[in-house]
Design an enzyme around this catalytic site. Structure first.
Site, PDB file in Angstrom:
ATOM      1  N   HIS A   4       0.562  -7.756  17.391  1.00  0.00           N
ATOM      2  CA  HIS A   4      -0.613  -8.620  17.314  1.00  0.00           C
ATOM      3  C   HIS A   4      -1.181  -8.878  18.695  1.00  0.00           C
ATOM      4  O   HIS A   4      -0.491  -8.774  19.708  1.00  0.00           O
ATOM      5  CB  HIS A   4      -0.301  -9.942  16.613  1.00  0.00           C
ATOM      6  CG  HIS A   4       0.785 -10.744  17.248  1.00  0.00           C
ATOM      7  ND1 HIS A   4       0.586 -11.507  18.371  1.00  0.00           N
ATOM      8  CD2 HIS A   4       2.078 -10.877  16.923  1.00  0.00           C
ATOM      9  CE1 HIS A   4       1.714 -12.092  18.703  1.00  0.00           C
ATOM     10  NE2 HIS A   4       2.639 -11.721  17.849  1.00  0.00           N
ATOM     11  N   LYS A  63       0.829  -1.204   0.000  1.00  0.00           N
ATOM     12  CA  LYS A  63       0.000   0.000   0.000  1.00  0.00           C
ATOM     13  C   LYS A  63       0.868   1.260   0.000  1.00  0.00           C
ATOM     14  O   LYS A  63       0.583   2.213  -0.736  1.00  0.00           O
ATOM     15  CB  LYS A  63      -0.921   0.003   1.226  1.00  0.00           C
ATOM     16  CG  LYS A  63      -2.007  -1.047   1.167  1.00  0.00           C
ATOM     17  CD  LYS A  63      -2.786  -1.088   2.466  1.00  0.00           C
ATOM     18  CE  LYS A  63      -3.872  -2.146   2.445  1.00  0.00           C
ATOM     19  NZ  LYS A  63      -4.585  -2.235   3.733  1.00  0.00           N
TER      20      LYS A  63
END
Length: 126
Positions: free
Chosen positions: A114, A61
């Site tokens: 995470h 991205k």
């Protein structure tokens, strides 16, 4: 000066099934060393695959906004790798020549985190 930012989050549970994929299939997205690291601990394989996938997606991205040439995500994955730096921090390495990109000098910052359910990665390009 920041040139681009990319971020991605993925559900770790999605990668539970990926542990059953063939090695050849996984090599379409992950490098051999990324797979070796992810598979080295069966209890952490899903979160390690998810974190690396998120980092690759975040980098895709970010770089997509900087280059004119359209590159598919699968092509991008073949030439981008998340490795461990000297202090264990994630480092994104890329094979710019193989991607046929003409980029000026830049610095890439990668952060991966995470929880039990979600892996997130942020890529900043200076």
């Amino acid at each position: 000066m920041i040139k681009a930012i990319g971020i991605d989050s993925v559900e770790i549970e999605r990668f539970d099934a990926w542990k059953k994929y063939s090695h050849a299939s996984l090599l379409k997205i992950f490098s051999a060393s990324e797979l070796a690291y992810a598979l080295s601990n069966q209890f952490k394989t899903s979160e390690r695959l998810a974190a690396r996938f998120a980092a690759k997606e975040a980098s895709y991205k970010a770089f997509s906004s900087l280059v004119d040439k359209k590159i598919s995500f699968l092509s991008w994955c073949k030439y981008v790798e998340i490795v461990h730096g000297s202090d264990g921090q994630p480092v994104l390495t890329m094979h710019v020549q193989a991607l046929s990109l003409q980029l000026i000098s830049f610095v890439i910052h990668v952060s991966i985190t995470h929880t039990k359910r979600v892996a997130t990665a942020l890529v900043i390009i200076e």
